[in-house]
Design an enzyme around this catalytic site. Structure first.
Site: not given
Length: 269
Positions: A79, A110
């Protein structure tokens, strides 16, 4: 280490509650999140100032995480260009498992302690850059391995987690640790922990961009004109700054491509 994020919910027998009671309970828990973030403002301030110093010198901000935490970093990074008009490579979100993990969980990604640094190396990371690890538990190996190696290379590191005393909070140069307490659904850290991380990321990127001169007054003068809503918003901003009517302001905006450029062209005519 006791993980607050994994502790028993304050709410019991959820499967027997009405919809209204469930929503009230979630909302009650959500009320605690901004207060937890508020306590971390001094640490957020340190990280903002550290980022601004390095980014003024050409450094980049990297977010690293897995699962929800990784997705939140990618959202915040993605953004920045449309909101503040910065290059796409200035703030970069990296998620364990690669881009496919944005939509669908990649099993055990992960847990790879080495892959995080390899992912950073693909961007030719240097000591001018900043690496911020995001992990609600503060124990994600992918994030910890990346930060550990980054520190060895003299790179500034930040950590955003929700467990005080976690490995991430101890490893990061600047640790931000909003303690939001047990989740409404025990261990579901996409809830309060995710909200806290999102609030911190909002504060971090917005304050950095303002300090870097990407906002004038309170206006997004460098935003990308990528849809009609933003063109309309930009036109109104040019009207306010110049006194031109709507048609004239719109023509000026479209000619120069940004509110800042349009207003400067008008002012310097």
């Amino acid at each position: 280490m006791k993980r607050i994020t994994e502790s028993e919910s304050n709410h019991h027998d959820l499967d027997s509650k009405s919809t209204r009671d469930l929503l009230i309970g979630i909302n009650e828990e959500d009320h605690t999140v901004p207060l937890a973030v508020e306590k971390e403002i001094p640490q957020i301030e340190k990280l903002v100032d550290g980022c601004v110093e390095r980014m003024r010198d050409g450094g980049r901000l990297f977010y690293m995480g897995a699962g929800t935490s990784g997705r939140l970093g990618i959202v915040d990074a993605s953004e920045c260009p449309p909101t503040f008009g910065v290059p796409h490579g200035m703030v970069i979100g990296i998620i364990a498992g690669g881009d496919q993990a944005i939509r669908k969980a990649v099993e055990f990604a992960e847990d790879d302690r080495e892959q995080g640094w390899k992912d950073l190396e693909a961007f030719n990371i240097t000591e001018k850059d900043i690496v911020v690890g995001i992990a609600a538990s503060g124990t994600t190996p992918y994030v910890l391995g990346a930060l550990e190696t980054a520190k060895k290379h003299g790179i500034l590191t930040g950590g955003i987690s929700c467990n005080p005393g976690s490995p991430l909070s101890q490893l990061a140069d600047i640790a931000i640790t909003p303690v939001v307490g047990p989740e409404f659904v025990t261990g579901s850290t996409r809830m309060k922990s995710g909200t806290a991380q999102k609030l911190v990321l909002n504060m971090l990127s917005t304050a950095i961009m303002i300090r870097l001169g990407r906002v004038k007054g309170n206006r997004m003068v460098d935003m990308q004109l990528s849809n009609e809503k933003l063109v309309d918003r930009g036109t109104k901003m040019v009207m306010d700054a110049t006194g031109l009517d709507e048609q004239q302001a719109n023509e000026l905006l479209m000619k120069y491509g940004s509110v800042r450029a349009a207003v400067e062209a008008y002012t310097n005519r």
